[in-house]
Scaffold this active site. Structure first.
Site, PDB file in Angstrom:
ATOM      1  N   LYS A 272       0.862  -1.227   0.142  1.00 58.27           N
ATOM      2  CA  LYS A 272      -0.061   0.015  -0.050  1.00 58.27           C
ATOM      3  C   LYS A 272       0.899   1.362   0.088  1.00 58.27           C
ATOM      4  CE  LYS A 272      -0.359  -0.184   4.981  1.00 58.27           C
ATOM      5  NZ  LYS A 272      -1.073  -0.820   6.091  1.00 58.27           N
TER       6      LYS A 272
ATOM      7  N   ARG B 127     -11.390   0.098  14.406  1.00 61.34           N
ATOM      8  CA  ARG B 127     -10.957   1.026  13.285  1.00 61.34           C
ATOM      9  C   ARG B 127     -11.773   0.408  12.091  1.00 61.34           C
ATOM     10  NH1 ARG B 127      -4.891   0.937  11.128  1.00 61.34           N
ATOM     11  NH2 ARG B 127      -5.685  -1.421  10.228  1.00 61.34           N
TER      12      ARG B 127
ATOM     13  N   TYR C 195      13.986  31.350   8.827  1.00 59.97           N
ATOM     14  CA  TYR C 195      12.554  31.951   8.985  1.00 59.97           C
ATOM     15  C   TYR C 195      12.642  32.006  10.628  1.00 59.97           C
ATOM     16  CZ  TYR C 195      10.562  31.595   4.588  1.00 59.97           C
ATOM     17  OH  TYR C 195      10.052  31.393   3.415  1.00 59.97           O
TER      18      TYR C 195
ATOM     19  N   MET D 253      10.095  24.881   2.848  1.00 63.91           N
ATOM     20  CA  MET D 253       9.291  23.964   1.953  1.00 63.91           C
ATOM     21  C   MET D 253      10.188  23.414   1.036  1.00 63.91           C
ATOM     22  SD  MET D 253       6.223  24.797  -0.517  1.00 63.91           S
ATOM     23  CE  MET D 253       5.016  25.778   0.636  1.00 63.91           C
TER      24      MET D 253
HETATM   25  C1  LIG Z   1      -0.747  -1.788   6.930  1.00 63.20           C
HETATM   26  C2  LIG Z   1      -1.630  -2.907   7.165  1.00 63.20           C
HETATM   27  C3  LIG Z   1      -0.423  -4.435   7.112  1.00 63.20           C
HETATM   28  C4  LIG Z   1       0.802  -4.279   7.172  1.00 63.20           C
HETATM   29  O1  LIG Z   1       1.326  -3.759   8.439  1.00 63.20           O
HETATM   30  P1  LIG Z   1       3.000  -3.902   8.857  1.00 63.20           P
HETATM   31  O2  LIG Z   1       3.278  -3.682  10.213  1.00 63.20           O
HETATM   32  O3  LIG Z   1       3.686  -2.869   7.859  1.00 63.20           O
HETATM   33  O4  LIG Z   1       3.452  -4.974   8.501  1.00 63.20           O
HETATM   34  C5  LIG Z   1      -1.295  -5.417   7.426  1.00 63.20           C
HETATM   35  N1  LIG Z   1      -2.579  -5.351   7.451  1.00 63.20           N
HETATM   36  C6  LIG Z   1      -3.341  -4.465   7.639  1.00 63.20           C
HETATM   37  C7  LIG Z   1      -4.771  -4.365   7.754  1.00 63.20           C
HETATM   38  C8  LIG Z   1      -2.713  -3.033   7.259  1.00 63.20           C
HETATM   39  O5  LIG Z   1      -3.838  -1.993   7.177  1.00 63.20           O
END
Ligand SMILES: *Cc1c(COP(=O)(O)O)cnc(C)c1O
Length: 382
Positions: free
Chosen positions: A38, A134, A263, A311
């Site tokens: 992801k 969640r 800044y 930035m």
């Molecule tokens: C991001 C995620 C993972 C991977 O988790 P890591 O700790 O990065 O290995 C696995 N399962 C779900 C549902 C996630 O959202």
């Protein structure tokens, strides 16, 4: 650095490290790795082939769009997408053989309708919230979801191939919640079976739960951070970090004692010193929060970044050394030469390593990303 014309800032992805980490997790789990890619593979880009060649047998992403993007680059392995709104493009997902997580009755219906239009059942993983409130189906609604999923199976709309959960406290192996959530998961699987479902792929563990064992014993391990050398519980040193960020000096200047920098003039030079300007800043993903603490590695030594991050640029205090324009500076890397690591950057930024690498991802065209491939046949491309 394969490019003939290196950009001013470059994120080098160490393909060999990713392959080694993947192989390590594969060995640890008897080859049951779903590579979680992801957020553009946690900012590391197109590394699907590397992980699939090194032991991962499937891929996990959040959205259907991410899954379809991977299919478009030629990934033929099973892909699971687990976070979608009901109006996501499930029809294309089913057509492209993307497995879909089902966290609610509403999503079951959306996916089921799409599959009936395509004329083939969607492969789904029922997604249970084991305890962090969640994503995933609440334990309260689980039994209903299972019953309806079985009805959808009878209609040919879905096929329940898996059940998934995600632990809330896996990076603290002694936390009593781990055992509790595991029991919740096992009990939910029994409920699914009592509703005449036959999920074959059960998965609970991510990186931390795999490294410390609290989520082991199921069919698949969803590994994200670990592939990129990040251990969420910081208990191992067997994983190899997989990125190096470098930037080139734009210019240098000598300043007198008492000169304020950046800044707000937060930093004031105590002595005469030299300052080098780097064309990388918070717009590229370097957390502004790290201002006043972060260091870089230049000409063989650690040097402080001084003043507030801008930035597009940051300023390095190089003391008596005068860096030349174009001179290469390492912002972070695996640490082998003495350069700061992503772990240190996370501490300076009061965040976790995941955030440092994902925010650098494709954030800015000013940061050019290259992948150092471990296979010589691919190294010739540039
Ligand atoms: C991001 C995620 C993972 C991977 O988790 P890591 O700790 O990065 O290995 C696995 N399962 C779900 C549902 C996630 O959202």
């Amino acid at each position: 650095m394969l490019s003939m014309h290196p950009s001013a800032s470059e994120l080098v992805v160490h393909d060999d490290a990713i392959r080694e980490n993947t192989a390590r997790f594969s060995a640890m789990t008897e080859g049951r790795i779903m590579a979680v890619l992801k957020a553009d593979a946690f900012g590391h880009g197109e590394i699907a082939r590397s992980v699939l060649e090194s032991g991962a047998t499937s891929v996990g992403v959040t959205s259907v769009d991410e899954a379809l993007a991977l299919r478009a680059t030629g990934v033929g392995a099973p892909i699971l997408s687990w976070l979608n709104t009901p109006d996501a493009d499930f029809e294309t997902a089913v057509r492209e053989n993307v497995d879909l997580a089902v966290p609610s009755v509403e999503l079951l219906w959306s996916i089921g309708r799409a599959a009936l239009r395509v004329g083939r059942p969607a492969r789904v993983h029922l997604h249970l919230d084991v305890g962090m409130a969640r994503d995933g189906c609440s334990t309260r609604d689980w039994s209903t979801l299972c019953t309806l999923a079985r009805e959808h199976e009878a209609l040919g709309a879905v096929r329940v191939v898996g059940v998934m959960g995600h632990l809330s406290c896996a990076d603290e192996p002694e936390h009593p919640q781990n055992a509790r959530e595991r029991l919740v998961f096992e009990s939910a699987v029994r409920t699914a079976r009592r509703r005449a479902l036959a999920p074959r792929i059960l998965h609970l563990a991510a990186t931390a739960a795999t490294l410390n064992g609290v989520g082991s014993g199921f069919d698949v391990h969803r590994i994200g951070a670990g592939l990129f050398g990040i251990d969420p519980s910081s208990r191992t040193d067997v994983l190899r970090p997989a990125v190096t960020l470098t930037s080139s000096v734009v210019s240098s200047r000598e300043v007198a004692a008492g000169t304020g920098v950046g800044y707000g003039l937060d930093f004031v030079a105590q002595n005469r010193t030299n300052l080098a300007l780097l064309p990388v800043g918070y717009g590229d993903g370097l957390p502004r929060e790290a201002s006043g603490r972060a260091e870089v590695f230049a000409r063989g030594r650690r040097r402080p970044l001084v003043g507030r991050f801008s930035m597009d640029m940051v300023v390095v205090d190089t003391g008596d050394d005068v860096l030349r324009p174009n001179e290469r500076v390492t912002v972070f890397g695996p640490g082998a030469q003495g350069e700061p690591t992503v772990t240190e950057w996370a501490e300076w930024s009061r965040t976790i390593e995941h955030e440092i690498v994902t925010r650098l991802g494709n954030r800015s065209p000013r940061i050019h990303r290259t992948i150092e491939t471990s296979s010589p046949s691919q190294g010739d491309r540039s």
